[in-house]
Design a protein around this motif. Structure first.
Motif, PDB file in Angstrom:
ATOM      1  N   LYS A  99       0.783  -1.102   0.074  1.00 54.97           N
ATOM      2  CA  LYS A  99      -0.236   0.000   0.080  1.00 54.97           C
ATOM      3  C   LYS A  99       0.836   1.129   0.043  1.00 54.97           C
ATOM      4  N   PHE A 100       1.972   1.174   0.789  1.00 55.29           N
ATOM      5  CA  PHE A 100       2.883   2.518   0.996  1.00 55.29           C
ATOM      6  C   PHE A 100       3.449   2.497  -0.614  1.00 55.29           C
ATOM      7  N   ARG A 101       3.949   1.542  -1.217  1.00 45.45           N
ATOM      8  CA  ARG A 101       4.659   1.659  -2.352  1.00 45.45           C
ATOM      9  C   ARG A 101       3.625   1.686  -3.762  1.00 45.45           C
ATOM     10  N   HIS A 102       2.529   1.981  -3.430  1.00 50.86           N
ATOM     11  CA  HIS A 102       1.529   2.125  -4.665  1.00 50.86           C
ATOM     12  C   HIS A 102       0.485   3.137  -4.290  1.00 50.86           C
ATOM     13  N   PRO A 103       1.284   4.503  -4.153  1.00 53.86           N
ATOM     14  CA  PRO A 103       0.324   5.566  -3.543  1.00 53.86           C
ATOM     15  C   PRO A 103      -0.614   5.881  -4.905  1.00 53.86           C
ATOM     16  N   LYS A 104      -0.255   5.633  -5.988  1.00 52.12           N
ATOM     17  CA  LYS A 104      -1.172   6.125  -7.041  1.00 52.12           C
ATOM     18  C   LYS A 104      -2.736   5.236  -6.971  1.00 52.12           C
ATOM     19  N   ILE A 105      -2.390   3.984  -6.237  1.00 54.62           N
ATOM     20  CA  ILE A 105      -3.734   3.180  -6.311  1.00 54.62           C
ATOM     21  C   ILE A 105      -4.397   3.475  -4.834  1.00 54.62           C
ATOM     22  N   PHE A 106      -3.524   3.392  -3.764  1.00 52.42           N
ATOM     23  CA  PHE A 106      -4.323   3.762  -2.407  1.00 52.42           C
ATOM     24  C   PHE A 106      -4.259   4.868  -1.708  1.00 52.42           C
ATOM     25  N   ARG A 107      -3.750   5.858  -2.271  1.00 52.66           N
ATOM     26  CA  ARG A 107      -3.840   7.402  -1.937  1.00 52.66           C
ATOM     27  C   ARG A 107      -3.509   8.145  -2.870  1.00 52.66           C
ATOM     28  N   PRO A 108      -4.275   8.331  -3.948  1.00 53.25           N
ATOM     29  CA  PRO A 108      -3.968   9.017  -5.048  1.00 53.25           C
ATOM     30  C   PRO A 108      -4.149  10.665  -4.888  1.00 53.25           C
ATOM     31  N   ALA A 113       3.375  12.007  -3.176  1.00 49.65           N
ATOM     32  CA  ALA A 113       3.741  10.351  -3.058  1.00 49.65           C
ATOM     33  C   ALA A 113       3.555   9.795  -4.358  1.00 49.65           C
ATOM     34  N   ALA A 114       2.470   9.981  -4.978  1.00 51.40           N
ATOM     35  CA  ALA A 114       2.161   9.690  -6.186  1.00 51.40           C
ATOM     36  C   ALA A 114       3.102   9.888  -7.260  1.00 51.40           C
ATOM     37  N   ASP A 115       3.646  10.971  -7.049  1.00 52.12           N
ATOM     38  CA  ASP A 115       4.515  11.384  -8.014  1.00 52.12           C
ATOM     39  C   ASP A 115       6.060  10.698  -8.015  1.00 52.12           C
ATOM     40  N   MET A 116       6.010  10.039  -6.866  1.00 52.86           N
ATOM     41  CA  MET A 116       7.495   9.420  -6.386  1.00 52.86           C
ATOM     42  C   MET A 116       7.715   8.225  -7.216  1.00 52.86           C
ATOM     43  N   SER A 117       9.219   7.946  -7.672  1.00 55.24           N
ATOM     44  CA  SER A 117       9.411   6.476  -8.028  1.00 55.24           C
ATOM     45  C   SER A 117       9.325   5.420  -7.373  1.00 55.24           C
ATOM     46  N   TRP A 118       9.502   4.272  -7.615  1.00 55.01           N
ATOM     47  CA  TRP A 118       9.426   3.068  -6.968  1.00 55.01           C
ATOM     48  C   TRP A 118      10.836   3.140  -5.851  1.00 55.01           C
ATOM     49  N   ASP A 119      11.971   3.679  -6.636  1.00 54.23           N
ATOM     50  CA  ASP A 119      12.980   3.763  -5.759  1.00 54.23           C
ATOM     51  C   ASP A 119      13.046   4.827  -4.580  1.00 54.23           C
ATOM     52  N   GLU A 120      12.455   5.852  -5.274  1.00 56.83           N
ATOM     53  CA  GLU A 120      12.125   6.960  -3.980  1.00 56.83           C
ATOM     54  C   GLU A 120      11.435   6.610  -2.903  1.00 56.83           C
ATOM     55  N   LEU A 121      10.258   5.652  -3.274  1.00 56.87           N
ATOM     56  CA  LEU A 121       9.143   5.345  -2.322  1.00 56.87           C
ATOM     57  C   LEU A 121      10.082   4.325  -1.399  1.00 56.87           C
TER      58      LEU A 121
END
Length: 139
Positions: A99-108, A113-121
């Motif tokens: 959920k933390f690593r998929h902010p576009k889905i779980f907290r759009p 956070a939604a603009d962060m890359s996987w590595d940044e997350l």
């Protein structure tokens, strides 16, 4: 082997707990003794993926994933016996992580956070974890 019986995740965990209590082999296993088993089963999953790609048949992959699931549950039960963590902790931890690593889905609504890359997350997650661990140590 039973062909048509459907089991739930909870049924499976209880089956593994029963094996851990009563099976001479399963009852003496440790994280260390199971290392080779997990390595072998992981390799067999990769082979199952190759078979699926070559033939379109997923039966072998399904079976091998079950063998890896057995390893995960067995390690979790051993860890619970050692007072380390439970299978529920494993599930909660990976759920929080996904959920933390998929902010576009779980907290759009969290545009930053939604603009962060996987590595940044991942980096942000590690920083947050360190802060929480330090807070727990200082409490």
């Amino acid at each position: 082997m039973e062909q048509n019986t459907e089991y739930t995740f909870d049924d499976f965990v209880e089956i593994v707990r029963e094996l851990r209590r009563k099976c001479p082999w399963d009852s003496v296993q440790t994280h260390t003794s199971l290392r080779t088993c997990l390595e072998n089963e992981s390799r067999e999953v990769l082979e199952g993926i190759s078979i699926l790609e070559e033939t379109g048949d997923g039966e072998n992959l399904c079976e091998e994933l079950g063998d890896v699931l057995l390893q995960i549950i067995l390690h979790s039960i051993i860890a619970q016996e050692e007072g380390l963590f439970t299978v529920e902790d494993v599930i909660s931890g990976i759920s929080r992580k996904m959920k933390f690593r998929h902010p576009k889905i779980f907290r759009p609504e969290d545009k930053e956070a939604a603009d962060m890359s996987w590595d940044e997350l991942k980096r942000a997650e590690h920083i947050l974890r360190e802060k929480l661990e330090n807070k727990d140590r200082n409490a």
